[in-house]
Scaffold this motif. Structure first.
Motif, PDB file in Angstrom:
ATOM      1  N   ALA A 131      -2.291  -3.791   7.160  1.00 53.36           N
ATOM      2  CA  ALA A 131      -3.369  -3.451   6.227  1.00 53.36           C
ATOM      3  C   ALA A 131      -3.983  -4.695   5.594  1.00 53.36           C
ATOM      4  CB  ALA A 131      -2.829  -2.535   5.134  1.00 53.36           C
ATOM      5  N   ALA A 178      -3.240   7.240   6.574  1.00 56.40           N
ATOM      6  CA  ALA A 178      -3.685   7.315   5.185  1.00 56.40           C
ATOM      7  C   ALA A 178      -3.107   8.504   4.431  1.00 56.40           C
ATOM      8  CB  ALA A 178      -5.211   7.361   5.122  1.00 56.40           C
ATOM      9  N   LEU A 185      -1.334   7.931   1.236  1.00 55.26           N
ATOM     10  CA  LEU A 185      -2.159   7.441   0.129  1.00 55.26           C
ATOM     11  C   LEU A 185      -2.791   8.582  -0.653  1.00 55.26           C
ATOM     12  CD1 LEU A 185      -3.967   4.463   1.906  1.00 55.26           C
ATOM     13  CD2 LEU A 185      -2.104   4.317   0.252  1.00 55.26           C
ATOM     14  N   CYS A 208      -9.874   1.710  10.781  1.00 51.73           N
ATOM     15  CA  CYS A 208      -9.729   2.361   9.480  1.00 51.73           C
ATOM     16  C   CYS A 208      -9.167   3.773   9.643  1.00 51.73           C
ATOM     17  CB  CYS A 208     -11.095   2.421   8.785  1.00 51.73           C
ATOM     18  SG  CYS A 208     -11.084   3.162   7.136  1.00 51.73           S
ATOM     19  N   MET A 220       1.359   0.718   8.115  1.00 54.39           N
ATOM     20  CA  MET A 220       0.603  -0.030   7.113  1.00 54.39           C
ATOM     21  C   MET A 220       1.050  -1.478   7.011  1.00 54.39           C
ATOM     22  SD  MET A 220       0.539   2.589   3.885  1.00 54.39           S
ATOM     23  CE  MET A 220      -0.104   4.249   3.969  1.00 54.39           C
ATOM     24  N   PRO A 231       0.807  -1.231   0.000  1.00 52.26           N
ATOM     25  CA  PRO A 231       0.000   0.000   0.000  1.00 52.26           C
ATOM     26  C   PRO A 231       0.835   1.273   0.000  1.00 52.26           C
ATOM     27  CG  PRO A 231       0.011  -1.022   2.178  1.00 52.26           C
ATOM     28  CD  PRO A 231       0.652  -1.996   1.243  1.00 52.26           C
ATOM     29  N   SER A 283      -7.008  -3.863   3.474  1.00 53.46           N
ATOM     30  CA  SER A 283      -7.691  -3.239   2.347  1.00 53.46           C
ATOM     31  C   SER A 283      -7.289  -1.778   2.294  1.00 53.46           C
ATOM     32  CB  SER A 283      -9.216  -3.372   2.494  1.00 53.46           C
ATOM     33  OG  SER A 283      -9.904  -2.775   1.404  1.00 53.46           O
ATOM     34  N   TRP A 284      -7.066  -1.261   1.085  1.00 51.49           N
ATOM     35  CA  TRP A 284      -6.667   0.138   0.965  1.00 51.49           C
ATOM     36  C   TRP A 284      -6.993   0.652  -0.437  1.00 51.49           C
ATOM     37  CZ3 TRP A 284      -3.326  -3.982   1.672  1.00 51.49           C
ATOM     38  CH2 TRP A 284      -2.560  -4.360   0.577  1.00 51.49           C
ATOM     39  N   GLN A 285      -7.046   1.967  -0.561  1.00 49.09           N
ATOM     40  CA  GLN A 285      -7.322   2.574  -1.863  1.00 49.09           C
ATOM     41  C   GLN A 285      -6.774   3.982  -1.911  1.00 49.09           C
ATOM     42  OE1 GLN A 285     -11.472   3.368  -2.998  1.00 49.09           O
ATOM     43  NE2 GLN A 285     -11.028   2.598  -5.028  1.00 49.09           N
ATOM     44  N   SER A 286      -6.233   4.342  -3.047  1.00 52.74           N
ATOM     45  CA  SER A 286      -5.835   5.707  -3.344  1.00 52.74           C
ATOM     46  C   SER A 286      -6.453   6.050  -4.686  1.00 52.74           C
ATOM     47  CB  SER A 286      -4.298   5.831  -3.415  1.00 52.74           C
ATOM     48  OG  SER A 286      -3.926   7.140  -3.820  1.00 52.74           O
ATOM     49  N   TYR A 290      -7.667   5.746   1.847  1.00 49.13           N
ATOM     50  CA  TYR A 290      -8.093   5.106   3.099  1.00 49.13           C
ATOM     51  C   TYR A 290      -7.420   3.750   3.216  1.00 49.13           C
ATOM     52  CZ  TYR A 290     -11.375   2.046   0.583  1.00 49.13           C
ATOM     53  OH  TYR A 290     -11.930   1.115  -0.261  1.00 49.13           O
ATOM     54  N   ILE A 291      -7.324   3.265   4.447  1.00 47.54           N
ATOM     55  CA  ILE A 291      -6.689   1.979   4.694  1.00 47.54           C
ATOM     56  C   ILE A 291      -7.393   1.311   5.862  1.00 47.54           C
ATOM     57  CG2 ILE A 291      -4.916   3.021   6.180  1.00 47.54           C
ATOM     58  CD1 ILE A 291      -2.976   0.886   4.936  1.00 47.54           C
TER      59      ILE A 291
END
Length: 390
Positions: free
Chosen positions: A227, A328, A331, A200, A347, A146, A229-232, A219-220
């Motif tokens: 971690a 986060a 990210l 989170c 992370m 991540p 799950s995560w997204q940028s 977010y993570i």
């Protein structure tokens, strides 16, 4: 699977759970490969024997490798790790970077890639190589790394017409990986009160995309020390204020938290307390807790009510975290080396970097206690792999 007595886990139809005589077997499928986790060898052997009557199978034993990810489970010390070091070595060799000098961070602070850096006429050969490079980096960023998800996300916006600056940014990520390929996602057994409890972090960079002036959400979701799950990603709308953009980010993170809670519940680890979402914007936190509609928030009422409903229904609760401790943050933007290494350690579930004495918030709401008689325990499942060769 359903005919055999399995129950589906989650909405995707790839994970199943079988409960039989107080024993549990969980199966995850991917094309013709499968991963099994069980606390009963007898139940596993019985299932495999019955399945082999319909399919040609091979049992690869204890899980150690899956989809380019090396997996190690130390049951004695309660530590499990995921690593893609071999995959990263393959990437470096593929793009002739095995002899390059590593860099400590994947991008310089404040780095922004823009459309103006793209050439007037695309170069088909350069574009193809760039697409292969960024695609390879994305695979690692999605599965186990991540820390450089933001930088890869930036590069991915210019897949159809990359310029020299875009290519240089992608190569720099490979230079970074040359020196950080050994890092692993590390999950550890936790104290009873925090074992298998989701937590989170959500953050954003307001108007962070120079071409569209849309904000960047990051977010993570953490579990058992690292971690899961995560997204940028760039937001789909243009936020008029930082608070509005934070609200969008928290709402998106809440959607993933809801999904992860369902998965954990189906696995037998129901979240008894609302999941804490650590947020560093007080206005956003206040809007999630009150029914009063702020004047400058009227136009985002859909997101406002969605987040409020998640909080009201006990799905999650927003808590304040200092900006310096916002995991986060990396990210959403390119951060300086000290901040990047600090957040990366959190992370990945790694020890804090040298000289960093900051303690991250506990993964449960301050002052919250478990209901009397409730205990949370870590999984004692033993993992094995099977392959269908029909």
């Amino acid at each position: 699977m359903l005919d055999y007595g399995f129950q589906p886990i989650g909405p995707n139809g790839v994970m199943f759970r079988l409960d039989q005589g107080g024993k549990k077997l969980v199966v995850s499928l991917y094309v013709d490969d499968g991963v099994c986790a069980t606390d009963s060898r007898e139940l596993y052997d019985s299932f495999l024997s019955d399945l082999s009557k319909k399919f040609t199978l091979s049992d690869s034993g204890k899980l150690s490798w899956y989809l380019s990810v090396a997996i190690d489970h130390d049951s004695q010390n309660g530590i499990s790790t995921l690593s893609q070091e071999t995959y990263i070595d393959t990437l470096l060799e593929r793009f002739s970077m095995t002899d390059t000098h590593p860099v400590p961070i994947q991008s310089e602070p404040g780095t922004r890639l823009v459309k103006a850096q793209s050439p007037a006429v695309p170069d088909p050969d350069a574009t193809k190589k760039y697409q292969q490079m960024v695609g390879g980096l994305m695979y690692a960023a999605v599965l186990t790394r991540p820390g450089f998800a933001f930088s890869v996300n930036q590069c991915a916006r210019f897949m159809s017409n990359p310029g020299p600056e875009h290519v240089a940014a992608a190569k720099r990520i490979l230079w970074y990986l040359k020196g950080a390929k050994h890092l692993k996602l590390t999950y550890r057994c936790q104290p009873e009160a925090t074992a298998n409890v989701l937590v989170c972090y959500a953050d954003l960079d307001h108007a962070g995309d120079p071409d569209t002036r849309r904000s960047v959400t990051g977010y993570i979701v953490m579990l058992n020390g690292a971690a899961v799950s995560w997204q940028s990603t760039r937001q789909q709308v243009t936020a008029l204020s930082t608070a509005e953009a934070e609200y969008y980010a928290a709402s998106v993170a809440g959607t993933d938290v809801t999904y992860m809670q369902r998965i954990m519940g189906d696995l037998g680890y129901k979240q008894e307390q609302p999941t804490v979402l650590w947020e560093d914007n007080m206005e956003c936190i206040c809007m999630s807790q009150t029914s009063v509609m702020y004047h400058k928030a009227r136009h985002i009422d859909t997101r406002v009510y969605h987040l409020r409903e998640l909080c009201k229904d006990g799905v999650m609760v927003l808590e304040k975290v200092a900006s310096a401790d916002q995991v986060a943050d990396s990210l959403t933007k390119s951060t300086p080396k000290p901040a990047f290494e600090k957040h990366r350690a959190s992370m990945m579930g790694l020890p804090s970097v040298a000289g960093d004495s900051t303690s991250y918030p506990a993964p449960v709401k301050a002052g919250a206690s478990l209901p009397q008689g409730l205990t949370r325990r870590t999984s004692s499942l033993v993992t094995t792999t099977t392959t269908s060769l029909e």
